[in-house]
Design a protein around this motif. Structure first.
Motif, PDB file in Angstrom:
ATOM      1  N   ALA A 172       2.018  31.294 101.714  1.00 55.21           N
ATOM      2  CA  ALA A 172       0.939  31.844 102.544  1.00 55.21           C
ATOM      3  C   ALA A 172      -0.159  30.804 102.751  1.00 55.21           C
ATOM      4  CB  ALA A 172       0.363  33.096 101.900  1.00 55.21           C
ATOM      5  N   LEU A 173      -0.472  30.079 101.668  1.00 56.16           N
ATOM      6  CA  LEU A 173      -1.510  29.052 101.772  1.00 56.16           C
ATOM      7  C   LEU A 173      -1.097  27.958 102.743  1.00 56.16           C
ATOM      8  CD1 LEU A 173      -2.683  28.499  98.096  1.00 56.16           C
ATOM      9  CD2 LEU A 173      -3.960  29.514  99.974  1.00 56.16           C
ATOM     10  N   ARG A 174       0.184  27.559 102.636  1.00 52.36           N
ATOM     11  CA  ARG A 174       0.678  26.477 103.473  1.00 52.36           C
ATOM     12  C   ARG A 174       0.700  26.913 104.942  1.00 52.36           C
ATOM     13  NH1 ARG A 174       2.062  21.549 102.301  1.00 52.36           N
ATOM     14  NH2 ARG A 174       3.760  21.684 103.797  1.00 52.36           N
ATOM     15  N   SER A 175       1.009  28.187 105.163  1.00 55.23           N
ATOM     16  CA  SER A 175       1.162  28.618 106.547  1.00 55.23           C
ATOM     17  C   SER A 175      -0.162  28.576 107.298  1.00 55.23           C
ATOM     18  CB  SER A 175       1.754  30.020 106.620  1.00 55.23           C
ATOM     19  OG  SER A 175       0.859  30.921 106.046  1.00 55.23           O
ATOM     20  N   LYS A 176      -1.287  28.562 106.557  1.00 58.12           N
ATOM     21  CA  LYS A 176      -2.575  28.434 107.236  1.00 58.12           C
ATOM     22  C   LYS A 176      -2.641  27.101 107.987  1.00 58.12           C
ATOM     23  CE  LYS A 176      -5.350  31.436 104.423  1.00 58.12           C
ATOM     24  NZ  LYS A 176      -6.140  31.501 103.223  1.00 58.12           N
ATOM     25  N   ASP A 177      -2.059  26.082 107.338  1.00 56.41           N
ATOM     26  CA  ASP A 177      -2.037  24.783 108.004  1.00 56.41           C
ATOM     27  C   ASP A 177      -1.235  24.849 109.285  1.00 56.41           C
ATOM     28  OD1 ASP A 177      -3.496  23.891 105.964  1.00 56.41           O
ATOM     29  OD2 ASP A 177      -1.841  22.946 104.869  1.00 56.41           O
ATOM     30  N   THR A 178      -0.146  25.597 109.225  1.00 47.92           N
ATOM     31  CA  THR A 178       0.692  25.718 110.408  1.00 47.92           C
ATOM     32  C   THR A 178      -0.092  26.331 111.556  1.00 47.92           C
ATOM     33  OG1 THR A 178       1.934  26.914 108.765  1.00 47.92           O
ATOM     34  CG2 THR A 178       3.180  26.016 110.607  1.00 47.92           C
ATOM     35  N   LEU A 179      -0.987  27.263 111.208  1.00 48.53           N
ATOM     36  CA  LEU A 179      -1.772  27.924 112.241  1.00 48.53           C
ATOM     37  C   LEU A 179      -2.649  26.909 112.969  1.00 48.53           C
ATOM     38  CD1 LEU A 179      -3.011  31.315 110.864  1.00 48.53           C
ATOM     39  CD2 LEU A 179      -1.519  30.856 112.796  1.00 48.53           C
ATOM     40  N   ILE A 180      -3.254  26.050 112.159  1.00 47.46           N
ATOM     41  CA  ILE A 180      -4.100  25.026 112.763  1.00 47.46           C
ATOM     42  C   ILE A 180      -3.276  24.185 113.717  1.00 47.46           C
ATOM     43  CG2 ILE A 180      -5.410  22.934 112.278  1.00 47.46           C
ATOM     44  CD1 ILE A 180      -6.252  24.289 109.659  1.00 47.46           C
ATOM     45  N   HIS A 181      -2.091  23.866 113.253  1.00 42.53           N
ATOM     46  CA  HIS A 181      -1.208  23.065 114.064  1.00 42.53           C
ATOM     47  C   HIS A 181      -0.934  23.775 115.395  1.00 42.53           C
ATOM     48  CE1 HIS A 181       1.913  20.282 115.049  1.00 42.53           C
ATOM     49  NE2 HIS A 181       2.735  21.284 115.269  1.00 42.53           N
TER      50      HIS A 181
END
Lengths: 347, 793
Positions: B533-542
């Motif tokens: 879940a934490l990592r997917s936040k980065d994906t959102l930014i991407h």
């Protein structure tokens, strides 16, 4: 008419009240040096965090922060009214109040030929609630256009008679205000009388009456102070309903020589006199009456078991809290000292 | 097969078209409205639902229907002339029509009622005359006296005795006949005494009966006259009944059309509860199956309304209702799935899976050619004539039962009836001899093997759903995902190898890879999910970045550096509240240009530019609109890429792009501290305790679920056992009674065991299979239709 949802609303309201700003919050807020810091405190430490979620403390504009705080208050009140009382009568009344505020604001700006200020200042978030188009209202350039916008609503009938006969004639903003408020309070009193009996009715009446006092007394004071208006003309502008203050007191205030005379006249009431002593000199009367309202609402909020009374008193308390925060924000922005701001707060 | 695709439809338009839209929605029969308040943009609107204007008419129609004894039912009302112009006209004209009916039908009914009263009166008169029991009494002379009063009636026999007390009173009593505790009598008294005498007789219980005026002459003549009159009245009564029937028949069609139209309009008006009205504009939202979308949308052609239709998956704010779509074989099994719950719109419909596994398991457990065919036939009849979904299921599982019955060689409990067929096919004996002692173990082992296969299938099924939902947890880490499958499969493999081949495959690497690893993954499932879940936040930014690159910068085709560095032009970057952004329309004539860069819920990021000479004026406007300005340092403006990168960074960090390095480091340090808290929100000790018990339960459930399938074998044996009891009993009784024992025994086994096996199969479906993959969080699709058959009160 007590239904399950209304009782649930009472519990919900009490929970919301529990999250109000405390004296400690106000103390810490007053220590902030910039609007950004005030925003940061509200966002991080108080129940305002949700409404200020997207706010960047470093960038926030004073006006926008005030807007967000006011918007939160409006959202909460509309939500409580709408979901607590299924027939929408109370939420409509509340929206009517906001509509009247906007109409009066627009009228004042129109009267002083500064509609540009209305455009920048009108709360666009209100547009989805009110019965006329605020964006259209912001575009008006004369009284007839305003009448066109409110056509089909009760305001059309109310504002119709005030239409200036010629373009040279000034808009009678005061007359419009008296008529609109008269309409609002008539509707509010009728709703309360039709719906409630006994203690509930009395409590609700008191809350409403305390507002009438605030309006009428402030009107008398301002008219005396800035316009030296004769008593007859003032009487015509007052809301023709009895407030909590004795009629004789109001009468004496209306007949007073000048603004200090109004204060003297009101001193006759022990309660008012006591509070006037403690009030900040800049806003003596306003602070006094507002703090009396607050005391009244706190009392009924604590002791009433009627959901509607609890809700109405909470709404008043929330309005006072909102006004306090706005005072703090403005004071901080214009570098007013913490002491001075503190005196303005109704806590 | 699967789940029917849905389309989300949104109507809005002037309130005058509201009823037209609702009526068309209702008549389509394929539209499921949703409460528009569920959408936040409509949350403040008010409901246009007022008092139903057709309610009064409904009450009147229903009253009339019960008076006319017309059964309410549907009639096509297109040809109904009433209210063809407007709905108001219909209500008015329908009221008028009912008023006319109300005026007209009493003529017939009153005539009939009057005749009915006459008949009763004639019958009573006839009875009285017969009770007089004396043909010579002349009624005219008896009742025609000027100074005497004659009363005819009946007196309780007990009352007669009371009258003996008053023998000295001035009256004369003539007893005519006695009948069931009553004495029919006449008493005569003088006119001046009649009040007192009447009172006396009334006290004694005398019931006075009046001889009708039309009765004259002596009793015999009178009887003849009254009998003739009675016959005539009955004839007229029947004629009046026919007239009423003709009247009702004449009005029936028109009346039912009025009923149907009113019911339709009433129900359509009720749909207003789903609509929302904001400033004289109504909004209705709802779902229609994509298959029928085009026909549905055609219904609204010609109406001046705004209509949008988009695939339901594009708008997730309202839960999409689910309509299961299955073929002829699997369709009846939807009932079992719906009993458990409806799958979500994005899930897989488990109906086909249920259909095949349920049929298979039932067939295996209840294998009997004869009984299976009987169940299939019964089910077919129930489905065909009674439209029962269970009938369809019975037909299918009956066939399955028959197939397995053939394999078992069992027909109505006769285990060797099919032997000739097997011999003809080249078998020495039937393929499976259930009652043979060698077979019993094999059956039980096969049952468990079947269970294992089904459980593995279900886990694979769950993983497929996980892939569909892009849920790593579901595919890899859950006990019903890859981790669970690895563990379960490897344990089974080891056991099978040990038992069948005598090979011990359990070595240290085997234990580490196939036991410890999956268990560890399952154990640490929760923190692993938190990390994802934490990592997917980065994906959102991407994602945002790509959005920005693709839509905004290319669209406005703007070189930021150029804009900022051009002489005589001044540009500002920052964000403006959404409210204020809307207000920019007021400043169309002002000398500036605005480029929106990115929108958030409450704010819009923009760049505005103006001639340097207008700077003060335009800046004042934006300041009034609460514009929050961010300076772009000149070193970031050397190339456009740099400027873009800076702006993106500002947006990503919320304007904090220029945070000093130290502060960044501080921030990182702080976030590192909180990482433990993010991974284990309830604390590490809580996590360990919870996970331990969870693992215990997971292990246990693998064992119990597998063992649960033993019942499949158990029921094969139990069925054969019960039939052998029936056969033994039939052998014990006489030859004549034997067929009865066989028939009754078969019926008994079919009813009792059929029911139990049916329930056990359902249990296996729900507990052993559904619990591993089926979330059942959907809501069924129920389009609005008008029901013209009144509900039983």
């Amino acid at each position: 008419m007590a239904g399950y949802s209304e009782n649930a609303i009472a519990a919900k309201v009490k929970a919301l009240y529990g999250k109000r700003l405390t004296e400690n919050d106000y103390r810490l807020l007053l220590q902030r040096k910039t609007v950004g810091e005030v925003a940061a405190y509200l966002k991080q430490e108080t129940c305002y965090s949700e409404s200020l979620g997207e706010v960047k403390e470093e960038l926030i504009h004073r006006g926008q922060l005030e807007n967000l705080v006011r918007k939160r208050s409006l959202d909460i009140q509309i939500r409580l009214l709408k979901f607590g009382f299924s027939d929408n009568m109370f939420s409509r009344l509340y929206v009517a109040e906001k509509e009247i505020q906007q109409l009066l604001f627009a009228l004042r700006m129109l009267g002083s030929e500064s509609m540009a200020r209305y455009i920048t200042a009108f709360p666009a978030y209100l547009d989805k609630y009110v019965s006329f188009d605020l964006f259209q209202l912001a575009k008006i350039s004369d009284y007839d256009q305003l009448l066109d916008i409110v056509k089909g609503s009760p305001y059309y009938q109310i504002l119709g008679p005030f239409r200036p006969v010629s373009s040279a004639q000034n808009i009678d903003v005061m007359g419009c205000e008296a008529a609109l408020l008269n309409y609002y309070y008539t509707r509010a009193f009728k709703l309360i009388r039709d719906r409630f009996k006994g203690e509930t009715q009395v409590d609700l009446m008191h809350i409403l009456q305390s507002r009438i006092d605030l309006h009428n007394v402030m009107l008398i004071y301002r008219m005396k102070r800035y316009f030296k208006m004769p008593p007859d003309e003032i009487n015509a502008l007052l809301i023709p309903y009895k407030g909590l203050l004795q009629m004789s007191l109001i009468k004496r205030a209306v007949e007073a020589e000048d603004a200090p005379g109004v204060l003297d006249a009101l001193q006759k009431n022990q309660l008012v006199a006591g509070r006037l002593l403690r009030s900040p000199p800049e806003v003596k009367l306003e602070w006094t009456l507002e703090s009396m309202r607050q005391a009244l609402c706190r009392k009924v909020f604590r002791f009433s078991i009627q959901p509607i009374v609890v809700l109405f008193s909470y709404m008043t308390l929330l309005d006072i809290e909102t006004a306090n925060i706005v005072n703090i924000i403005e004071g901080t922005r214009y570098n007013v000292s913490a002491d001075e701001i503190n005196r303005l707060l109704v806590i | 097969m699967g789940i029917e695709r849905m389309t989300f439809v949104e109507f809005s338009g002037s309130s005058q078209y509201l009823d037209d839209v609702l009526e068309r929605c209702l008549s389509s029969g394929v539209f499921q409205p949703e409460n528009a308040v569920k959408l936040s943009e409509y949350s403040i609107g008010s409901s246009p639902l007022l008092r139903n204007p057709y309610g009064g008419l409904s009450v009147k129609i229903n009253e009339m229907a019960s008076q006319l004894r017309i059964e309410p039912q549907y009639r096509d009302f297109q040809r109904l002339p009433l209210g063809s112009n407007s709905r108001e006209d219909f209500v008015e004209q329908a009221h008028e029509y009912l008023n006319i009916l109300r005026k007209e039908y009493p003529q017939y009914f009153e005539r009939k009622n009057k005749l009915n009263d006459d008949i009763v009166s004639y019958k009573a008169a006839l009875e009285m005359l017969q009770k007089m029991n004396n043909p010579d009494i002349n009624l005219d002379s008896l009742f025609g006296g000027a100074f005497i009063k004659v009363r005819f009636g009946k007196l309780p026999t007990a009352g007669l005795k009371k009258l003996e007390v008053y023998q000295d009173k001035p009256y004369a009593l003539y007893e005519l006949s006695t009948d069931l505790g009553f004495t029919w009598c006449i008493y005569i008294t003088a006119e001046q005494f009649h009040d007192e005498t009447d009172q006396m007789f009334a006290d004694a219980g005398f019931v006075r009966l009046r001889i009708p005026d039309y009765v004259h002459g002596n009793a015999t003549d009178a009887v003849t006259f009254v009998s003739g009159g009675l016959e005539q009245q009955i004839q007229e009564f029947q004629d009046a009944g026919k007239k009423i029937d003709t009247f009702v028949e004449r009005e029936r069609e028109a009346f039912l059309m009025v009923y149907s139209k009113n019911k339709f309009l009433h129900d359509a008006y009720d749909l207003r509860k789903y609509a929302i009205s904001i400033r004289e504009v109504f909004h209705i939202v709802g779902f229609v199956t994509t298959k029928r979308k085009d026909n549905f949308l055609k219904l609204f052609e010609g109406l001046d309304i705004h209509l949008t239709a988009r695939p339901a998956e594009d708008d997730t704010r309202i839960k999409t209702p689910v309509l299961l779509k299955n073929n002829w074989f699997t369709r009846p099994f939807e009932m079992f799935v719906q009993m458990y719950g409806t799958p979500s719109y994005n899930d897989i419909d488990p109906t086909p899976f249920v259909a095949y596994t349920y049929s298979l398991l039932f067939g295996i457990m209840f294998g009997d050619l004869g009984q299976g065919l009987v169940i299939a036939l019964l089910g077919f009849c129930l489905a065909k004539f009674k439209k029962m979904a269970l009938g369809g299921i019975m037909a299918r599982i009956g066939i399955s039962s028959a197939i397995f019955g053939t394999i078992y060689g069992s027909v109505f409990g006769f285990e060797h009836l099919l032997d000739p067929m097997f011999h003809a096919l080249g078998f020495a004996e039937k393929p499976i001899e259930i009652m043979h002692s060698d077979t019993t173990n094999k059956i039980l082992i096969a049952a468990v093997a079947l269970g294992v296969a089904i459980i593995i299938l279900v886990i694979l099924f769950n993983m497929c759903i996980g892939v569909k939902h892009r849920s790593l947890d579901r595919v890899f880490f859950s006990q019903n995902g890859l981790a669970g499958l690895m563990f379960y499969g490897s344990v089974l493999f080891a056991v099978v190898m040990q038992i069948t081949q005598g090979v011990n495959v359990i070595t240290t690497p085997y234990i580490v890879v196939f036991f410890v690893l999956p268990i560890a993954v399952m154990f640490f499932r929760e923190p692993i999910n938190h990390i994802i879940a934490l990592r997917s936040k980065d994906t959102l930014i991407h994602k945002d970045k790509t959005l920005m690159e693709s839509t905004v910068f290319k669209k406005v085709d703007m070189d930021i550096t150029e804009l900022y560095t051009t002489k005589f032009v001044t540009a500002r970057f920052g964000r403006i509240p959404t409210d204020s952004y809307q207000k920019l329309t007021f400043y169309m004539n002002e000398p500036f240009m605005v480029y929106p860069v990115k929108s958030e819920t409450d704010y819009i990021w923009i760049i505005y530019a103006m001639a340097t000479t207008d700077k003060a004026q335009v800046d004042a406007i934006f300041n009034d609109l609460y514009f929050e300005r961010i300076f772009i340092p000149s070193e970031k403006l050397t190339t456009n890429e740099q400027a873009e990168a800076f702006i993106k960074a500002c947006i990503d960090t919320g304007g904090n792009a220029a945070i000093p390095v130290d502060a960044e480091a501080e921030k990182k340090k702080r976030s590192a501290k909180s990482i433990v808290h993010q991974l284990f929100p309830d604390g590490i000790s809580n996590f360990v305790i919870e996970s331990f018990f969870e693992m215990f339960e997971v292990m246990l459930s693998f064992v119990t679920n597998t063992m649960s399938f033993l019942r499949v074998g158990g029921f094969i044996l139990s069925h054969a056992g019960m039939m052998s009891v029936v056969m033994t009993l039939s052998a014990m009784v006489s030859t004549g009674a034997s067929p009865f024992v066989v028939v009754i025994g078969n019926l008994f086994v079919m009813c009792l065991e059929g029911l139990i096996v049916g329930i056990q199969c359902l249990r296996l479906e729900f507990y052993e299979m559904f619990s591993r993959f089926f979330d059942a969080e959907g809501t069924p699709f129920e389009p609005v239709v008008t029901s013209y058959i009144p509900k039983a009160s």
